[in-house]
Design an enzyme around this catalytic site. Structure first.
Site, PDB file in Angstrom:
ATOM      1  CG  ASP A   6      49.216  48.446  37.097  1.00  9.72           C
ATOM      2  OD1 ASP A   6      49.282  47.578  37.987  1.00  9.72           O
ATOM      3  OD2 ASP A   6      48.151  48.993  36.748  1.00  9.72           O
ATOM      4  CB  VAL A   7      51.234  42.890  36.072  1.00  6.94           C
ATOM      5  CG1 VAL A   7      50.623  41.648  35.413  1.00  6.94           C
ATOM      6  CG2 VAL A   7      52.661  43.101  35.601  1.00  6.94           C
ATOM      7  CB  THR A  10      41.902  43.069  31.850  1.00  8.34           C
ATOM      8  OG1 THR A  10      42.016  44.476  32.157  1.00  8.34           O
ATOM      9  CG2 THR A  10      40.736  42.483  32.618  1.00  8.34           C
ATOM     10  CE  LYS A  13      45.966  49.883  30.921  1.00 10.14           C
ATOM     11  NZ  LYS A  13      44.909  50.815  31.404  1.00 10.14           N
ATOM     12  CE1 TYR A  79      41.754  46.629  54.058  1.00  3.86           C
ATOM     13  CE2 TYR A  79      42.650  44.576  53.203  1.00  3.86           C
ATOM     14  CZ  TYR A  79      41.698  45.570  53.162  1.00  3.86           C
ATOM     15  OH  TYR A  79      40.695  45.517  52.243  1.00  3.86           O
ATOM     16  CG  ASP A  88      45.090  47.106  42.725  1.00  7.14           C
ATOM     17  OD1 ASP A  88      45.190  46.601  43.867  1.00  7.14           O
ATOM     18  OD2 ASP A  88      44.135  46.846  41.970  1.00  7.14           O
ATOM     19  NE  ARG A  89      41.468  48.721  48.450  1.00  9.05           N
ATOM     20  CZ  ARG A  89      40.862  48.200  49.520  1.00  9.05           C
ATOM     21  NH1 ARG A  89      40.728  46.882  49.614  1.00  9.05           N
ATOM     22  NH2 ARG A  89      40.419  48.976  50.479  1.00  9.05           N
ATOM     23  CB  THR A 164      15.872  46.072  29.763  1.00 11.12           C
ATOM     24  OG1 THR A 164      14.499  45.740  30.007  1.00 11.12           O
ATOM     25  CG2 THR A 164      16.758  45.110  30.549  1.00 11.12           C
TER      26      THR A 164
END
Length: 232
Positions: A6-7, A10, A13, A79, A88-89, A164
């Site tokens: 999986d690219v 960030t 893996k 879609y 990835d989704r 904050t």
């Protein structure tokens, strides 16, 4: 032994699938002599993938890039321009479709972005949302406002903020939770399977009763994508 890669945005893996088990693997410790094929997905830069493809070619290992399609077996993509759905989704949807057949599912992948996808029990991907990940949400505020600041020692929680940093972080967390709760409204709430993956997946899963966290959900999707593709 199948190598799953999986690219991401960030990081890159790798996981090995062998005899029904998934095992994380460091990129410099891949047992190439035992790998039979390689399946990968890429949402980040392809440059980081090139050394792995070169190694696969050197060992005469076939490799396959997972792609989004309008249909896969009895699974359908929401879609109309299915190529625009992030792979990835699609992989998390494939994993949910395969592991929880004929069950409504809400799938949350909480990484750089938090993606939320809804799958009904008929195998129809109904669509979903993309929202900033928790870190991206807080960082956008600290970088674009003058008086909002963060504290690396402050955890994400659901309490009302009394300073904050925890007002910022807790606000990001409950906003994300609200999006997930809205997604659940689109399916049978009593029999819905709520799945979490990604770096903040465990944190979010712990906040929803009966939910499940799966650290290798994307890699399962890669494996199932290949198996379903072979059958077509």
């Amino acid at each position: 032994m199948r190598l799953l890669v999986d690219v991401g945005n960030t990081a890159i893996k790798a996981v090995l699938f062998d005899n029904g088990r998934y095992q994380a693997c460091e990129l410099d410790a891949i047992p190439w002599s035992h790998v039979t094929d390689m399946v990968y997905a890429c949402v980040g830069s392809t440059e980081r993938l090139m050394p792995l493809l070169a190694q696969a070619q050197q060992h005469a290992i076939p490799y396959f890039e997972a792609k989004v399609t309008a249909e896969l077996a009895t699974l359908t993509c929401a879609y109309k321009q299915y190529q625009n759905l992030g792979i990835d989704r699609w992989l998390t949807v494939i994993a949910a479709y395969t592991e929880y057949p004929e069950k409504d599912c809400v799938i949350v992948d909480a990484g750089t972005a938090t993606t939320i996808d809804v799958l009904n029990k008929e195998g129809q991907h109904l669509g979903g949302w993309i929202v900033p990940g928790l870190d991206l949400m807080t960082r956008s505020l600290t970088q674009n406002t003058q008086r909002v600041f963060d504290d690396e020692h402050t955890p994400f929680a659901t309490d009302l903020g009394c300073n904050t940093p925890n007002g910022l972080k807790n606000g990001a967390l409950v906003a994300t939770m609200g999006a997930i709760e809205q997604a659940i409204q689109h399916v049978d709430q009593q029999n819905c399977c709520l799945l979490f993956a990604g770096g903040y997946g465990k944190l979010l899963a712990d906040l929803f009763s009966g939910s499940q966290f799966d650290s290798v959900l994307v890699f399962k999707g890669l494996n199932y994508w290949r198996e379903l593709t072979i059958k077509q």
